[in-house]
Each structure stands twice: as structure tokens, then as C-alpha cells.
Design a protein around this motif. Structure first.
Motif, PDB file in Angstrom:
ATOM      1  N   VAL A 113       0.863  -1.180   0.000  1.00  0.00           N
ATOM      2  CA  VAL A 113       0.000   0.000   0.000  1.00  0.00           C
ATOM      3  C   VAL A 113       0.897   1.228   0.000  1.00  0.00           C
ATOM      4  CG1 VAL A 113      -1.736   1.325   1.239  1.00  0.00           C
ATOM      5  CG2 VAL A 113      -1.884  -1.176   1.195  1.00  0.00           C
ATOM      6  N   SER A 114       0.819   2.003  -1.064  1.00  0.00           N
ATOM      7  CA  SER A 114       1.590   3.241  -1.177  1.00  0.00           C
ATOM      8  C   SER A 114       0.617   4.346  -1.532  1.00  0.00           C
ATOM      9  CB  SER A 114       2.681   3.096  -2.245  1.00  0.00           C
ATOM     10  OG  SER A 114       3.424   4.290  -2.355  1.00  0.00           O
ATOM     11  N   SER A 115       0.095   5.009  -0.520  1.00  0.00           N
ATOM     12  CA  SER A 115      -0.989   5.968  -0.740  1.00  0.00           C
ATOM     13  C   SER A 115      -0.946   7.017   0.356  1.00  0.00           C
ATOM     14  CB  SER A 115      -2.335   5.235  -0.737  1.00  0.00           C
ATOM     15  OG  SER A 115      -3.360   6.042  -1.256  1.00  0.00           O
ATOM     16  N   HIS A 116      -0.691   8.261  -0.021  1.00  0.00           N
ATOM     17  CA  HIS A 116      -0.414   9.304   0.960  1.00  0.00           C
ATOM     18  C   HIS A 116      -1.507  10.361   1.050  1.00  0.00           C
ATOM     19  CE1 HIS A 116       3.581   7.510   0.932  1.00  0.00           C
ATOM     20  NE2 HIS A 116       3.832   8.190   2.031  1.00  0.00           N
ATOM     21  N   GLY A 117      -2.707   9.996   0.672  1.00  0.00           N
ATOM     22  CA  GLY A 117      -3.809  10.937   0.773  1.00  0.00           C
ATOM     23  C   GLY A 117      -4.354  11.054   2.176  1.00  0.00           C
ATOM     24  N   PRO A 118      -5.343  11.933   2.392  1.00  0.00           N
ATOM     25  CA  PRO A 118      -5.947  12.108   3.719  1.00  0.00           C
ATOM     26  C   PRO A 118      -6.731  10.867   4.126  1.00  0.00           C
ATOM     27  CG  PRO A 118      -7.193  13.323   2.053  1.00  0.00           C
ATOM     28  CD  PRO A 118      -5.956  12.811   1.375  1.00  0.00           C
ATOM     29  N   ASN A 119      -6.577  10.466   5.372  1.00  0.00           N
ATOM     30  CA  ASN A 119      -7.254   9.281   5.914  1.00  0.00           C
ATOM     31  C   ASN A 119      -6.922   8.028   5.115  1.00  0.00           C
ATOM     32  OD1 ASN A 119      -9.631  11.682   5.858  1.00  0.00           O
ATOM     33  ND2 ASN A 119      -9.049  10.909   7.876  1.00  0.00           N
ATOM     34  N   ASN A 120      -5.749   7.974   4.526  1.00  0.00           N
ATOM     35  CA  ASN A 120      -5.356   6.803   3.747  1.00  0.00           C
ATOM     36  C   ASN A 120      -4.760   5.731   4.651  1.00  0.00           C
ATOM     37  OD1 ASN A 120      -4.421   7.744   0.313  1.00  0.00           O
ATOM     38  ND2 ASN A 120      -6.317   8.052   1.456  1.00  0.00           N
ATOM     39  N   ASP A 121      -5.567   5.222   5.608  1.00  0.00           N
ATOM     40  CA  ASP A 121      -5.155   4.077   6.409  1.00  0.00           C
ATOM     41  C   ASP A 121      -4.855   2.905   5.482  1.00  0.00           C
ATOM     42  OD1 ASP A 121      -6.124   5.834   8.304  1.00  0.00           O
ATOM     43  OD2 ASP A 121      -7.295   4.345   9.381  1.00  0.00           O
ATOM     44  N   GLY A 122      -3.854   2.102   5.836  1.00  0.00           N
ATOM     45  CA  GLY A 122      -3.488   0.976   4.994  1.00  0.00           C
ATOM     46  C   GLY A 122      -4.465  -0.177   5.071  1.00  0.00           C
ATOM     47  N   CYS A 123      -4.698  -0.704   6.270  1.00  0.00           N
ATOM     48  CA  CYS A 123      -5.596  -1.845   6.451  1.00  0.00           C
ATOM     49  C   CYS A 123      -6.371  -1.677   7.744  1.00  0.00           C
ATOM     50  CB  CYS A 123      -4.819  -3.160   6.463  1.00  0.00           C
ATOM     51  SG  CYS A 123      -5.868  -4.631   6.516  1.00  0.00           S
ATOM     52  N   ASP A 124      -7.694  -1.648   7.640  1.00  0.00           N
ATOM     53  CA  ASP A 124      -8.572  -1.381   8.784  1.00  0.00           C
ATOM     54  C   ASP A 124      -9.627  -2.469   8.939  1.00  0.00           C
ATOM     55  OD1 ASP A 124      -7.151   0.962   8.798  1.00  0.00           O
ATOM     56  OD2 ASP A 124      -8.865   2.295   8.699  1.00  0.00           O
ATOM     57  N   PRO A 125      -9.297  -3.627   9.514  1.00  0.00           N
ATOM     58  CA  PRO A 125     -10.347  -4.603   9.801  1.00  0.00           C
ATOM     59  C   PRO A 125     -11.337  -4.025  10.811  1.00  0.00           C
ATOM     60  CG  PRO A 125      -8.146  -5.552  10.048  1.00  0.00           C
ATOM     61  CD  PRO A 125      -7.981  -4.073   9.969  1.00  0.00           C
ATOM     62  N   GLU A 126     -12.636  -4.153  10.526  1.00  0.00           N
ATOM     63  CA  GLU A 126     -13.664  -3.577  11.400  1.00  0.00           C
ATOM     64  C   GLU A 126     -14.789  -4.584  11.613  1.00  0.00           C
ATOM     65  OE1 GLU A 126     -15.984   0.629  12.086  1.00  0.00           O
ATOM     66  OE2 GLU A 126     -15.213   0.184  10.083  1.00  0.00           O
ATOM     67  N   TYR A 127     -15.172  -4.787  12.877  1.00  0.00           N
ATOM     68  CA  TYR A 127     -16.148  -5.828  13.224  1.00  0.00           C
ATOM     69  C   TYR A 127     -15.743  -7.159  12.568  1.00  0.00           C
ATOM     70  CZ  TYR A 127     -19.331  -1.725  13.843  1.00  0.00           C
ATOM     71  OH  TYR A 127     -19.919  -0.530  14.185  1.00  0.00           O
ATOM     72  N   THR A 128     -14.474  -7.440  12.513  1.00  0.00           N
ATOM     73  CA  THR A 128     -13.964  -8.564  11.729  1.00  0.00           C
ATOM     74  C   THR A 128     -13.109  -9.461  12.607  1.00  0.00           C
ATOM     75  OG1 THR A 128     -14.112  -7.446   9.594  1.00  0.00           O
ATOM     76  CG2 THR A 128     -12.422  -9.123   9.798  1.00  0.00           C
ATOM     77  N   LYS A 129     -13.173 -10.760  12.363  1.00  0.00           N
ATOM     78  CA  LYS A 129     -12.434 -11.707  13.192  1.00  0.00           C
ATOM     79  C   LYS A 129     -11.676 -12.702  12.335  1.00  0.00           C
ATOM     80  CE  LYS A 129     -16.178 -12.840  15.282  1.00  0.00           C
ATOM     81  NZ  LYS A 129     -17.146 -13.438  16.241  1.00  0.00           N
ATOM     82  N   ASN A 130     -10.597 -13.218  12.927  1.00  0.00           N
ATOM     83  CA  ASN A 130      -9.740 -14.215  12.284  1.00  0.00           C
ATOM     84  C   ASN A 130      -9.098 -13.623  11.033  1.00  0.00           C
ATOM     85  OD1 ASN A 130     -10.604 -16.109  14.276  1.00  0.00           O
ATOM     86  ND2 ASN A 130     -12.466 -16.449  13.079  1.00  0.00           N
ATOM     87  N   VAL A 131      -8.117 -12.762  11.282  1.00  0.00           N
ATOM     88  CA  VAL A 131      -7.451 -11.994  10.232  1.00  0.00           C
ATOM     89  C   VAL A 131      -5.952 -12.241  10.308  1.00  0.00           C
ATOM     90  CG1 VAL A 131      -7.028  -9.687   9.304  1.00  0.00           C
ATOM     91  CG2 VAL A 131      -9.235 -10.208  10.375  1.00  0.00           C
ATOM     92  N   HIS A 132      -5.327 -12.431   9.144  1.00  0.00           N
ATOM     93  CA  HIS A 132      -3.877 -12.599   9.062  1.00  0.00           C
ATOM     94  C   HIS A 132      -3.336 -11.583   8.072  1.00  0.00           C
ATOM     95  CE1 HIS A 132      -0.238 -15.403   8.087  1.00  0.00           C
ATOM     96  NE2 HIS A 132       0.087 -14.485   8.989  1.00  0.00           N
TER      97      HIS A 132
END
Length: 478
Positions: free
Chosen positions: A268-287
Motif C-alpha cells: 500500500v503506497s498511498s499518501h492521501g488524507p485518511n489513507n489508512d493501509g488496512c482497517d479490519p472492522e467488526y472482523t475476526k480471524n485476520v492474518h
């Protein structure tokens, strides 16, 4: 979602490992035996094992055969989505995007489809905002709404993947999507519409407070709320592998209400506003593994809904393993919050590198008494940090107080464990903890942690005493 026998087996595997390895160990006070500490991280291995490799039928659907044109200007939305629909309709397989420049609107993933970008494939997402209409059920900063479609979307699907060595380019810039954040650094000019205008975020925040039905939270055209990039929503068995993602309008990778997710080898190469890379939300079992994050906001941020929406949904994000990743620019390396109202538990980060003069913190937890929520069991091990600007570890229960984000929901932070962490330049603070009198932070342990060049070694408020073992800050033992 329908629960299969195989899924029940995986649930049992995770439950057994976390109960026997994590919770029993965590309920004890820190300074446990070495074997017990090791078991905390053994639970992470069982989470990884529960996420089965995805398999797809041996069928290929090349988008060129559905009318796609690789000229960078022909809109290929219909061709790409027709290939995906055709693939899914016969039981699945691989949809091929070959080398070339393909302009498209939203891509809609379907069950049992692997969207594969071959080397040299460059997917360019349209800068015409009307292409992302009609509005769909999505989310913005932890609040559900009807808005512009995410650039890649899957809704209530299973066994889906985006793989390959190609590039996904959102084409967001200071002239497209980014100005809506309302900051002149991103192209906004005085008098132009922005997300904080009364018809936008203030209205959405009020709808969240009143719990207006999602169907009535209609935004899209005429509003300035940016879409996410990759958003599987209520999906199971999700893989994102190998691709490069750049120039996102908003959050980049956003699994929402998902189960069994793997993000592997993604850049992930992204420098904009609120450019979070990875945001798991209400999510389970993530690698999340083997990834590089070079972002305009948090590299990885575990989310769980904002305020009343989080409390309504009430699905904690849990069982998340982050390893072998490289964090460069960003507000934080591994972050929990700030949208965290449903809570986060059982997060493991290990074998990562973090280093940039534009990386603010390595490990961060952020919430307040309007968000509330909880963090239970954050385990961090074998992390090398070159340079950060503010702190190696920051825990803040006063996040956003200057924006009037105070309420009656008392957050809870318990069991934060750091082991084998080496920081060459920690910036302003070594450890920065701001708890609250009514929300004392509990069970923070640092073992074999060595922090250098911190202007202020420790700043701790409203926390139980930190448990130190073989830890130094600026050469001084604690």
C-alpha cells in the motif's frame, strides 16, 4: 451467514486455543513464567491455521473476451463485472486482467472468484464520481450509510480473492476525491465544498447519535464523503494477495463484518488524507503478513465502529495476527482505534519493521469517553523500530477531546504486552500513556524492550504500574 461443518471445526480450534493459551495466561498478573509468555504467542499460530487457503476451480475468464480495452481511456466496468458474473455463475474460477491500462468504475466481486492481475496490469479507477453511483450500503469512519460505492466491493459473498502482481490505482489526487477532506494540503480551496459541511459529516454524526436507519442515511451525489478502496462487507474467506494499491480516496483495505481474512504480500503506497493501509472492522480471524505500508494515515488500524453505531452492531474485532510487515510513513504502525466502540481483543503483532521520519508512533491505542469500547490482549513481539516522531508506545483515552468528544462511555484497556522491541529513535517520548481516573489502564508489561533517543523517557498518567523486565530507555534500566 450459513455455518458449515468445516467452519464449526475452525471455530472450535480458535476457541480452544484462545481459552487454553491466551485467557488463562492473561488473567494472571504479568511477570509469569517463560513458558506461559510463549503460549501467548502460540495462540496466534492457531488463528493463522484456522484461515484455510482458498481454492478456486480451474477455469479462466479473460476480461478481453468480454470486451475490455487496454487503452487507459475506455471505461471497462461492464466488461470486468460481466466476466466476474459469468465466472461466479458457473461455480467460480479465475478472472484474468492481463497487462495493460484498464480504466474502470467499481468492481463488484462475487463468490468463488479470484480476480487476478497479471504482471503489467494497471487498473485505473475512474475520476468521474457518477460512475460510483447508485449509492450502496457501506461505511465511513465507523458509521454505516448509503454512499458512493467502494472501488472494489463484495457484499455478503464467500471465497473471494484479488491476487497477482498488478497495480490498483484509485487515481485520487489533489484534484480528485482528496480535496473533500477540507485541507489545503490536499487541494481544497476556501469556499469549495468539504466533508465537514453541515450536510455531510455533521448530519451523519447526528444520524449515528439518533440511530436513524441506515436506509435513511443517504449521501452520495451532492455530498462530499469519500469511498473506501477495497471493502468486503459481511464476507467469509477473503484473500488479498500480491497487488500494489495506490492513490486511494479514503481507507484502503477495509474488511467490514468479515470472517477469515488474509492480506498477504500487498503493498500500500498511498499518501492521501485518511489513507489508512488496512482497517479490519467488526472482523475476526485476520492474518496480515508480508505487507508494506507507506501511508497518509495509520498503517494498520483495528476498528470496531464509532459511538452508537458500534454499540448497536456490537461485534468486537478479534483474533488478528500481524507479522512480517514493513511500516514506513503513517500516523501509527499498529493502531487500535479510534473507532472502537464495540471493542477489540486478541491482537498479535510480531516480526515487523517500522522506520520513517514521517511515522508518528509504533504502537498506539486511542479512544475516549464518547467512543468507549475496550482493548483486551494486545501482544507485540520482535519489532524493530528505526525512527518514530512521538512515541514507541502511546495509549490515549483522551483522543479528540478538543473536538468535544467526551461522553459517558468509559473505555477499558487491559493486558498490553511488549517483548523484544528495539527502538533506535523514539522522538518525543519513550512510553506515553494517558489513562483516566475513572479508567485506569491495567496490566502493561514491557520485557526486553530497549528504547533510545527519547526526549522524555516516560509520561504515564492513570495507569497501574508498568511491569518492566530487562527494559532500558535511553540506557537507563527500569
Amino acid at each position: 451467514m450459513k455455518t458449515t461443518h468445516n467452519q464449526l471445526r475452525r471455530y472450535a480450534l480458535i476457541s480452544l486455543s484462545l481459552v487454553s493459551l491466551t485467557f488463562n495466561a492473561c488473567k494472571e498478573k504479568p511477570k509469569q513464567e517463560e513458558k506461559a509468555q510463549y503460549d501467548l504467542f502460540a495462540a496466534a499460530d492457531n488463528i493463522i491455521k484456522s484461515i484455510n487457503p482458498l481454492e478456486f476451480p480451474d477455469r479462466e475468464f479473460n476480461i478481453l473476451e468480454f470486451g475490455a480495452v487496454a487503452d487507459g481511456s475506455t471505461l471497462n466496468s461492464e466488461a470486468i463485472n460481466k466476466a466476474i458474473d459469468s465466472c461466479s455463475a458457473v461455480g467460480g474460477g479465475k478472472v484474468i486482467i492481463p497487462a495493460g491500462d484498464f480504466l474502470t468504475g467499481p468492481i463488484i466481486l462475487k463468490s468463488n472468484v479470484n480476480l487476478h492481475l497479471e504482471t503489467g496490469a494497471n487498473v485505473l479507477f475512474s475520476t468521474n464520481h457518477d460512475d460510483y453511483l447508485p449509492v450502496v450500503h457501506t461505511s465511513y469512519e465507523g458509521v454505516e450509510l448509503m454512499n458512493y460505492s467502494p472501488l472494489i466491493r463484495a457484499y455478503k459473498q464467500h471465497n473471494i480473492a484479488v491476487t497477482g502482481k498488478g497495480i490498483l490505482d484509485g487515481q485520487a489526487s489533489n484534484s480528485n476525491w482528496w480535496p473533500w477532506c477540507g485541507k489545503d494540503d490536499y487541494g481544497w480551496v476556501e469556499g469549495a465544498p468539504k466533508q465537514h459541511d453541515s450536510i455531510n459529516l455533521p448530519t451523519l454524526r447526528k444520524m449515528n447519535e439518533l440511530q436513524t436507519s441506515v436506509e435513511e442515511r443517504v449521501f452520495g451525489k451532492g455530498h462530499q464523503i469519500r469511498p473506501t478502496f477495497f471493502e468486503p462487507f459481511e464476507c467469509e474467506n477473503v484473500l488479498l494477495q500480491g497487488v500494489t494499491i495506490t492513490n486511494a480516496p479514503f481507507w484502503v483495505i477495509h474488511p467490514l463484518k468479515c470472517n477469515y481474512v488474509r492480506v498477504d504480500g500487498v503493498t500500500v503506497s498511498s499518501h492521501g488524507p485518511n489513507n489508512d493501509g488496512c482497517d479490519p472492522e467488526y472482523t475476526k480471524n485476520v492474518h496480515i503478513t508480508n505487507c508494506t505500508f507507506d501511508t497518509g494515515d495509520d498503517c494498520i488500524a483495528i476498528k470496531a465502529g464509532r459511538n452508537n453505531d458500534g454499540r448497536r452492531v456490537n461485534i468486537p474485532s478479534e483474533n488478528i495476527v500481524i507479522e512480517n510487515c514493513n511500516m514506513k510513513d503513517g500516523h501509527g504502525g499498529v493502531v487500535l482505534g479510534s473507532e472502537i466502540s464495540a471493542g477489540v481483543r486478541n491482537v498479535y503483532a510480531r516480526n515487523c519493521q517500522m522506520d520513517s521520519p514521517h511515522l508518528d508512533r509504533a504502537i498506539r491505542i486511542k479512544t475516549n469517553t464518547l467512543r468507549g469500547g475496550f482493548v483486551e490482549n494486545l501482544f507485540v513481539k520482535d519489532i524493530t523500530v528505526g525512527q518514530v516522531k512521538e512515541a514507541a508506545l502511546k495509549i490515549n483515552l483522551h483522543y479528540g477531546i478538543y473536538d468535544n468528544q467526551e461522553g459517558e462511555y468509559i473505555p477499558k484497556i487491559d493486558n498490553i504486552y511488549l517483548e523484544n522491541i528495539n527502538v533506535e529513535n523514539s522522538g518525543k517520548y519513550g512510553i506515553l500513556i494517558k489513562g483516566r481516573e475513572e479508567a485506569i489502564i491495567k496490566n502493561v508489561t514491557l520485557k526486553n524492550v530497549h528504547i533510545k533517543k527519547a526526549k522524555t523517557p516516560l509520561s504515564v498518567e492513570f495507569s497501574e504500574p508498568i511491569q518492566f523486565e530487562n527494559t532500558t530507555i535511553n540506557g537507563e534500566s527500569y
